[in-house]
Design a protein around this motif. Structure first.
Motif, PDB file in Angstrom:
ATOM      1  N   VAL A 182       7.063  -1.693 -12.441  1.00  0.00           N
ATOM      2  CA  VAL A 182       6.692  -0.815 -13.910  1.00  0.00           C
ATOM      3  C   VAL A 182       7.683   0.333 -13.876  1.00  0.00           C
ATOM      4  N   SER A 183       7.766   0.836 -15.159  1.00  0.00           N
ATOM      5  CA  SER A 183       8.661   2.002 -15.422  1.00  0.00           C
ATOM      6  C   SER A 183       7.900   2.570 -17.021  1.00  0.00           C
ATOM      7  N   PRO A 204       7.031  -0.346  -7.733  1.00  0.00           N
ATOM      8  CA  PRO A 204       5.980  -1.387  -7.661  1.00  0.00           C
ATOM      9  C   PRO A 204       4.393  -0.817  -8.112  1.00  0.00           C
ATOM     10  N   ARG A 205       3.323  -1.504  -8.512  1.00  0.00           N
ATOM     11  CA  ARG A 205       2.164  -1.361  -8.783  1.00  0.00           C
ATOM     12  C   ARG A 205       1.376  -2.359  -8.422  1.00  0.00           C
ATOM     13  N   LEU A 219      -2.637   1.116  -6.150  1.00  0.00           N
ATOM     14  CA  LEU A 219      -1.770   1.664  -5.339  1.00  0.00           C
ATOM     15  C   LEU A 219      -0.230   1.529  -6.168  1.00  0.00           C
ATOM     16  N   GLU A 220       0.158   2.835  -6.321  1.00  0.00           N
ATOM     17  CA  GLU A 220       1.462   3.241  -7.120  1.00  0.00           C
ATOM     18  C   GLU A 220       2.092   4.369  -6.533  1.00  0.00           C
ATOM     19  N   PRO A 221       2.619   4.088  -5.379  1.00  0.00           N
ATOM     20  CA  PRO A 221       3.000   5.385  -4.395  1.00  0.00           C
ATOM     21  C   PRO A 221       4.049   6.258  -5.162  1.00  0.00           C
ATOM     22  N   HIS A 222       5.014   5.397  -6.011  1.00  0.00           N
ATOM     23  CA  HIS A 222       6.089   6.183  -6.610  1.00  0.00           C
ATOM     24  C   HIS A 222       5.614   6.479  -8.182  1.00  0.00           C
ATOM     25  N   GLY A 223       4.492   6.234  -8.519  1.00  0.00           N
ATOM     26  CA  GLY A 223       3.908   6.699  -9.802  1.00  0.00           C
ATOM     27  C   GLY A 223       3.360   8.020  -9.637  1.00  0.00           C
ATOM     28  N   LYS A 224       2.937   8.663 -10.933  1.00  0.00           N
ATOM     29  CA  LYS A 224       2.159   9.764 -10.845  1.00  0.00           C
ATOM     30  C   LYS A 224       0.617   9.836 -10.854  1.00  0.00           C
ATOM     31  N   GLY A 229      -1.421   6.956  -0.747  1.00  0.00           N
ATOM     32  CA  GLY A 229      -2.611   6.175  -0.412  1.00  0.00           C
ATOM     33  C   GLY A 229      -3.349   5.361  -1.365  1.00  0.00           C
ATOM     34  N   GLY A 230      -3.003   5.933  -2.629  1.00  0.00           N
ATOM     35  CA  GLY A 230      -3.566   5.098  -3.899  1.00  0.00           C
ATOM     36  C   GLY A 230      -4.763   5.696  -4.133  1.00  0.00           C
TER      37      GLY A 230
END
Length: 408
Positions: A182-183, A204-205, A219-224, A229-230
């Motif tokens: 995702v982006s 990733p999501r 879990l989306e560790p590179h998201g906001k 850990g989600g």
């Protein structure tokens, strides 16, 4: 209005003097509890105002020949939206919306607080000198004009493939697993006052959901807003299931007839979003993006979407994994953004979604990719946070994404 006895009414206010009288901006750092509260609020707002899709500056094409008369639930005449209703629980199906909205909120809070990255000094503290961390310039593409020519045939192929798909069916105690890349859009106003369009780096999501929707994990560790850990998606109170807050079990109760489906969608989403047609299209798109939709229902949803006014076929679109395909699309008349559901040209499997700006609006130039997704896996697993065999962890992007299952 500020009144002072010695100032003539026509004399302009001294804004520089007023700014000096204001207290110094506070610390922009937010606690984890505050971030969680902000996320909850944004999730609620996203539920009531689905932000996807749109027609070009000039309409993509003539009226949709598949549309027919409006469903019984669709309002006639003026299509201006009315105050939305709130459902019983926050949805999982927010896709890119959560990352984009949280990024916008975090950037806005930091800008208002004038914290690190702010312009400082005598410049406007509401502007920051650098884009948010992890953001990159938004891609700009040539907008391919959509058309109703070929729409009927494409929808027949896509719905046929969906109806024949062999999708995983969860058993007692199992969980549905959906993985995607995702982006989302991150708008940023620089210290020079000019708006710039950035997006999150593609990341990733992963979502796990029990069939009844009572338990889940994101879990989306590179998201906001999710952290490394989600976050939980549990619904211990068992909120009401709706189209905008569904579960797999709820989806199995829906009619598969396109006319009945569209009537229900218009009725249940009345007053939400940017008009009834746009909201109906967005609601269907949310179901396709992050659920395992029963095959016959998926086929019915595609046929129902083709009857929505303004829906067109786009000959070429690209998902977040770089895969090309044809697209069923609709442009949001309010802001000129067009959401495209992307399908493989050979198998007609659902690949992902892309939203492209079709005209200059709200500081975003035409051709800007506002966000995209690529569904890279749908499966059934035996436990929460368990991955299917051979699946890479959510924080890694190991090799090329696997092709998604046929249909949805």
């Amino acid at each position: 209005m500020i009144r002072t006895p010695w100032r003539r009414r026509e004399e302009p206010l001294d804004h520089a003097e007023l700014r000096r009288l204001l207290p110094a901006p506070g610390d922009p750092e937010l606690s984890s509890d505050r971030l969680r509260g902000l996320e909850e609020h944004l999730m609620t707002e996203i539920r009531n105002r689905t932000p996807d899709t749109a027609p070009d500056t000039a309409p993509d094409t003539a009226p949709n020949p598949l549309a027919g008369p409006p469903p019984a639930g669709a309002p006639a005449g003026d299509r201006a939206s009315r105050p939305g209703r709130r459902s019983g629980r926050r949805p999982v199906l927010v896709g890119v919306g959560v990352a984009a909205a949280l990024a916008l909120a975090a950037a806005g809070v930091a800008a208002l607080a004038g914290g690190p990255g702010g312009s400082g000094g005598s410049e406007d503290p509401g502007r920051v000198a650098a884009p948010p961390a992890g953001a990159v310039p938004a891609p700009v593409v040539q907008v391919v004009r959509g058309s109703t020519a070929g729409l009927a045939g494409a929808v027949a192929d896509i719905s046929g493939a969906a109806a024949r798909a062999e999708l995983p069916e969860p058993g007692p105690g199992q969980f549905l697993y959906i993985r995607s890349e995702v982006s989302g859009l991150v708008s940023w106003e620089g210290s020079d006052g000019k708006n710039r369009s950035y997006v999150d780096k593609i990341h990733p999501r992963e979502v796990w959901m029990s069939p009844d929707g009572a338990k889940g994990w994101l879990l989306e560790p590179h998201g906001k807003g999710t952290g490394c850990g989600g976050i939980t998606l549990d619904d211990p109170e068992g909120g009401e299931r709706t189209l905008n807050s569904p579960s797999h079990a709820y989806l199995k109760t829906l009619p598969t007839d396109p006319s009945l489906l569209l009537e229900k969608i218009y009725d249940e989403t009345r007053g939400m979003g940017n008009g009834p047609d746009q909201q109906a299209f967005g609601t269907i798109g949310n179901l396709l993006r992050e659920q395992v939709v029963p095959p016959k229902l998926a086929a019915g949803l595609y046929r129902a979407a083709a009857r929505i006014p303004g829906v067109v076929l786009v000959d070429d679109s690209v998902d977040a994994a770089g895969r090309h395909g044809i697209a069923i699309a609709r442009t949001d008349e309010s802001d000129g953004s067009r959401t495209e559901w992307i399908f493989d040209r050979e198998t007609f499997a659902y690949l992902g979604e892309r939203t492209v700006q079709t005209r200059d609006a709200e500081g975003i130039r035409a051709g800007t990719v506002r966000g995209y997704t690529a569904v890279t896996g749908r499966a059934v697993v035996d436990a929460l946070k368990q991955r299917p065999a051979g699946s890479a962890p959510g924080g890694d992007r190991a090799g090329a994404p696997a092709a998604p299952s046929a249909g949805t």
